[in-house]
Design an enzyme around this catalytic site. Structure first.
Site, PDB file in Angstrom:
ATOM      1  N   LYS A 101      27.154  21.225  52.389  1.00  0.00           N
ATOM      2  CA  LYS A 101      27.259  19.934  53.063  1.00  0.00           C
ATOM      3  C   LYS A 101      27.808  19.318  51.899  1.00  0.00           C
ATOM      4  O   LYS A 101      26.568  19.149  50.735  1.00  0.00           O
ATOM      5  CB  LYS A 101      26.153  19.667  53.876  1.00  0.00           C
ATOM      6  N   GLY A 147      21.583  14.408  43.473  1.00  0.00           N
ATOM      7  CA  GLY A 147      21.484  14.198  44.391  1.00  0.00           C
ATOM      8  C   GLY A 147      20.392  13.678  43.860  1.00  0.00           C
ATOM      9  O   GLY A 147      19.954  13.561  42.382  1.00  0.00           O
ATOM     10  N   THR A 150      16.954  10.830  43.062  1.00  0.00           N
ATOM     11  CA  THR A 150      15.352  11.539  43.376  1.00  0.00           C
ATOM     12  C   THR A 150      14.498  11.227  44.444  1.00  0.00           C
ATOM     13  O   THR A 150      14.095  12.445  44.897  1.00  0.00           O
ATOM     14  CB  THR A 150      15.044  10.551  41.819  1.00  0.00           C
ATOM     15  N   THR A 180      16.085  11.761  47.587  1.00  0.00           N
ATOM     16  CA  THR A 180      16.246  12.574  48.126  1.00  0.00           C
ATOM     17  C   THR A 180      15.666  13.933  47.631  1.00  0.00           C
ATOM     18  O   THR A 180      15.162  14.785  49.004  1.00  0.00           O
ATOM     19  CB  THR A 180      18.086  12.449  47.938  1.00  0.00           C
ATOM     20  N   GLU A 204      18.752  18.806  41.268  1.00  0.00           N
ATOM     21  CA  GLU A 204      19.463  18.154  39.830  1.00  0.00           C
ATOM     22  C   GLU A 204      19.195  16.261  40.462  1.00  0.00           C
ATOM     23  O   GLU A 204      20.548  16.766  41.313  1.00  0.00           O
ATOM     24  CB  GLU A 204      20.863  18.512  40.069  1.00  0.00           C
ATOM     25  N   CYS A 242      25.701  10.903  36.522  1.00  0.00           N
ATOM     26  CA  CYS A 242      23.895  11.219  35.905  1.00  0.00           C
ATOM     27  C   CYS A 242      23.770  11.156  34.342  1.00  0.00           C
ATOM     28  O   CYS A 242      23.273  11.012  33.941  1.00  0.00           O
ATOM     29  CB  CYS A 242      23.744  12.054  36.860  1.00  0.00           C
ATOM     30  N   GLU A 249      16.880   3.567  38.328  1.00  0.00           N
ATOM     31  CA  GLU A 249      18.465   4.025  37.664  1.00  0.00           C
ATOM     32  C   GLU A 249      19.302   3.342  38.945  1.00  0.00           C
ATOM     33  O   GLU A 249      19.390   2.963  39.401  1.00  0.00           O
ATOM     34  CB  GLU A 249      18.770   5.035  38.736  1.00  0.00           C
TER      35      GLU A 249
HETATM   36  P1  NAD Z   1      22.042  10.815  47.712  1.00  0.00           P
HETATM   37  O1  NAD Z   1      20.364  12.301  47.277  1.00  0.00           O
HETATM   38  O2  NAD Z   1      21.802  10.015  48.378  1.00  0.00           O
HETATM   39  O3  NAD Z   1      22.384  11.906  48.212  1.00  0.00           O
HETATM   40  C1  NAD Z   1      23.599  13.442  47.946  1.00  0.00           C
HETATM   41  C2  NAD Z   1      23.381  14.585  49.300  1.00  0.00           C
HETATM   42  O4  NAD Z   1      22.471  14.948  49.816  1.00  0.00           O
HETATM   43  C3  NAD Z   1      24.908  14.066  50.250  1.00  0.00           C
HETATM   44  O5  NAD Z   1      25.289  14.847  50.834  1.00  0.00           O
HETATM   45  C4  NAD Z   1      23.872  13.218  51.148  1.00  0.00           C
HETATM   46  O6  NAD Z   1      23.872  13.675  52.803  1.00  0.00           O
HETATM   47  C5  NAD Z   1      22.901  14.417  51.121  1.00  0.00           C
HETATM   48  N1  NAD Z   1      21.346  13.739  52.161  1.00  0.00           N
HETATM   49  C6  NAD Z   1      20.786  12.979  52.272  1.00  0.00           C
HETATM   50  N2  NAD Z   1      19.010  12.923  52.708  1.00  0.00           N
HETATM   51  C7  NAD Z   1      19.294  13.956  52.281  1.00  0.00           C
HETATM   52  C8  NAD Z   1      18.184  14.356  53.307  1.00  0.00           C
HETATM   53  N3  NAD Z   1      17.288  14.197  53.830  1.00  0.00           N
HETATM   54  N4  NAD Z   1      18.797  16.059  53.627  1.00  0.00           N
HETATM   55  C9  NAD Z   1      19.359  16.666  52.991  1.00  0.00           C
HETATM   56  N5  NAD Z   1      20.690  16.427  52.754  1.00  0.00           N
HETATM   57  C10 NAD Z   1      19.944  15.314  52.482  1.00  0.00           C
HETATM   58  O7  NAD Z   1      22.872  10.905  46.318  1.00  0.00           O
HETATM   59  P2  NAD Z   1      24.470  10.277  46.010  1.00  0.00           P
HETATM   60  O8  NAD Z   1      23.554   8.782  46.492  1.00  0.00           O
HETATM   61  O9  NAD Z   1      25.245  11.186  47.252  1.00  0.00           O
HETATM   62  O10 NAD Z   1      24.303  10.795  44.501  1.00  0.00           O
HETATM   63  C11 NAD Z   1      23.855   9.768  43.587  1.00  0.00           C
HETATM   64  C12 NAD Z   1      22.508  11.085  42.809  1.00  0.00           C
HETATM   65  O11 NAD Z   1      23.182  11.620  42.045  1.00  0.00           O
HETATM   66  C13 NAD Z   1      22.553   9.680  41.250  1.00  0.00           C
HETATM   67  O12 NAD Z   1      20.777   9.559  41.752  1.00  0.00           O
HETATM   68  C14 NAD Z   1      22.569  10.474  40.646  1.00  0.00           C
HETATM   69  O13 NAD Z   1      22.133  10.682  39.166  1.00  0.00           O
HETATM   70  C15 NAD Z   1      22.229  11.791  40.775  1.00  0.00           C
HETATM   71  N6  NAD Z   1      22.900  13.027  40.523  1.00  0.00           N
HETATM   72  C16 NAD Z   1      22.990  13.833  39.761  1.00  0.00           C
HETATM   73  C17 NAD Z   1      23.283  14.698  38.691  1.00  0.00           C
HETATM   74  C18 NAD Z   1      22.377  15.827  38.079  1.00  0.00           C
HETATM   75  O14 NAD Z   1      22.927  16.829  37.631  1.00  0.00           O
HETATM   76  N7  NAD Z   1      21.535  15.586  37.796  1.00  0.00           N
HETATM   77  C19 NAD Z   1      24.496  15.192  39.232  1.00  0.00           C
HETATM   78  C20 NAD Z   1      25.537  13.738  39.675  1.00  0.00           C
HETATM   79  C21 NAD Z   1      24.362  12.773  40.362  1.00  0.00           C
END
Ligand code: NAD
Length: 483
Positions: A176, A229, A231, A233, A251, A285, A387
């Site tokens: 997804k 995504g 922290t 989540t 991650e 990130c 963040e």
């Molecule tokens: P997010 O956690 O809101 O969403 C990430 C993904 O998870 C999306 O596809 C979302 O639909 C899905 N999701 C949301 N809730 C869920 C649940 N309850 N169960 C399963 N899936 C769920 O994050 P975002 O806003 O899309 O991304 C930004 C974040 O990602 C920032 O915190 C950033 O630091 C982090 N990030 C980390 C890295 C890394 O490599 N460490 C890389 C890129 C982004």
């Protein structure tokens, strides 16, 4: 490759509307208008995708690495041949400059696929010979059906970073992408059809995180979850996955320090620091959002840095001269602006930016924020601990190495850190003591795909990249033979 306004799920090799037939609006952040529709999938669509992946697994896992390698290379070639369409889709979905999507996002996406397609040809496992007439060897077998969930900031780049190793290792997938940026994952499903990927090997289900994403995490027949995504989540996913004993790779977020010593190569440091602060509107990130500068360099740094940041061109992501596009969504823009307000309340002084930018013409409702530099805040205030994930950095002076280490390590995060110095001993000392999974010395975002990638503390669990990813997507089975 056809840029379709109605995105569909990709299940068992076919493009399908969601069972509910309901859809989510997909916004173009550069104009603030809806430009496509995304399936609002639920657990029934996920259930179908899991069945498809289960059906495909015996054939795909036993196909042999050579044939998997060939199909993956075909997919990579198709993505590369359609660079223009993929880049336009990525820029339209995210608001990032088209030039960035063309030079970084899409090239890295097909590089990811090629990297893991070829890695699997060289993947080997261990053997342990015992002194007395026995030998152990480790079988590394694919897990079965795995789940891959990715964020919006580097959509195809991070989607392929998970999918490619999972497929190369012989797993089948239910994946997804973020509901904010689904278009390149949709185009990837067209590329998979064109490349002849067997039906069910990769299934892409679109929809909300707390519905579609959660259904993937909750499904008992999905053996592992690779998630990138936020922290919070990640913590929800860990709670759901733990009692089901799923393998997890998380991650997560970051609040990375960029530490600048007075003896650095100033020119190299300053141009890289503008990038490491504001590339992709600060929505990487790995961006260094807390900038610590040794006191004797502080004023010189501040003057030159602010001068360069003020020159960044904010505007239509499709224009070639644009450095800064829009942030990904209205709610994200509001979140970032609320952090700028918080910084002011905490006593911060805004040196440049600090506000929404209203464009003219078609972009007038787009989500633009001026790149923002703030000084005068202590290391432990909320602005410096939480963040923000947008075009906002703070600058702070320091005097001693131990002092800056304390500041740098003071957050709950530990993804990456950058150090600028010509003193090699100091570089080693800092690299050893910084609490982060990735340390860059005199550079930023220099990436070798073979290296372990991931964070410590609340920035994640596990590592991606190179052999780490292939190990994650396989189960080790020890076989001991007495002879
Ligand atoms: P997010 O956690 O809101 O969403 C990430 C993904 O998870 C999306 O596809 C979302 O639909 C899905 N999701 C949301 N809730 C869920 C649940 N309850 N169960 C399963 N899936 C769920 O994050 P975002 O806003 O899309 O991304 C930004 C974040 O990602 C920032 O915190 C950033 O630091 C982090 N990030 C980390 C890295 C890394 O490599 N460490 C890389 C890129 C982004």
């Amino acid at each position: 490759m056809k840029f379709d306004k109605n995105i569909r799920n990709f299940i068992y090799g076919e493009l399908k509307a969601p069972i509910s037939n309901s859809h989510i609006d997909n916004y173009d952040p550069s104009t603030g208008t809806v430009y496509s529709k995304i399936p609002d999938s639920d657990e029934r669509d996920v259930g179908r995708a899991v069945k498809a992946a289960q059906l495909a697994f015996p054939h795909w896992s036993s196909l042999g690495v050579e044939r998997r390698f060939r199909v993956l290379l075909r997919i990579a070639d198709i993505v590369e041949q359609h660079l223009e369409e993929f880049a336009l889709a990525e820029s339209t979905d995210t608001g990032k400059p088209l030039s960035l999507a063309k030079s970084v996002d899409i090239p890295r996406a097909h590089a990811n696929i090629r990297f893991f397609a070829t890695s699997i040809l060289h993947f080997s496992s261990e053997s342990h010979q015992m002194e007395k007439e026995a030998i152990n060897f480790t079988l590394r077998q694919p897990l079965g059906v795995v789940g891959c969930i990715s964020p919006w900031n580097l959509p195809l780049y991070l989607f392929t970073w998970k999918i490619a190793p999972a497929l190369a290792a012989g797993n089948t997938i239910v994946a997804k992408p973020s509901e904010l940026t689904p278009m390149t994952a949709y185009l990837l499903s067209l590329a998979c059809i064109e490349a002849g990927l067997p039906p069910g090997v990769l299934n892409i289900v679109h929809g909300y995180g707390n519905k579609t994403g959660q259904a993937i995490v909750e499904h008992d027949d999905i053996k592992a979850i690779s998630f990138t995504g936020g922290t919070n989540t990640g913590s929800t996913i860990a709670r759901i996955a733990a009692p089901r004993f799923k393998k997890l790779s998380l991650e997560l977020g970051g609040k990375n320090p960029n530490i600048i010593f007075a003896d650095c190569d100033f020119d190299k440091m300053i141009s890289t620091t503008v990038r490491s602060s504001f590339a992709n509107q600060g929505q990487i990130c790995l961006c260094g959002s807390r900038i610590f500068v040794e006191s004797q360099l502080y004023n010189v740094f501040k003057e030159e840095f602010v001068k360069r940041v003020k020159k960044l061109n904010i505007g239509n992501p499709l224009a070639t001269k644009t450095d800064q596009g829009a942030v990904v969504s209205r709610s994200h823009m509001e979140k970032v602006l609320s952090y700028i307000e918080l910084a002011k309340q905490e006593g911060g002084i805004v040196l440049c930016g600090g506000e929404r930018v209203i464009m003219k013409g078609k972009q007038k409702d787009g989500y633009y924020i001026a790149p923002t530099v703030i000084e005068g805040l202590p290391h432990d205030c909320r602005t410096n601990q939480e963040e923000i994930f947008g075009p906002v950095v703070t600058i702070m002076p320091f005097n001693k190495e131990e002092e800056v280490l304390k500041y740098a390590n003071s957050t709950v995060y530990g993804l990456s850190a950058t150090v600028w110095t010509k003193d090699i001993d100091r570089a080693h000392r800092m690299a050893e003591k910084l609490e982060a999974g990735i340390i860059w010395v005199n550079t930023w975002m220099t990436r070798d795909l073979r290296t372990p990638f991931g964070g410590v503390k609340n920035s994640g669990v596990g590592r991606e990249g190179g052999l780490e990813a292939l190990r994650f997507f396989t189960e080790a089975k020890n076989v001991c033979i007495r002879y």
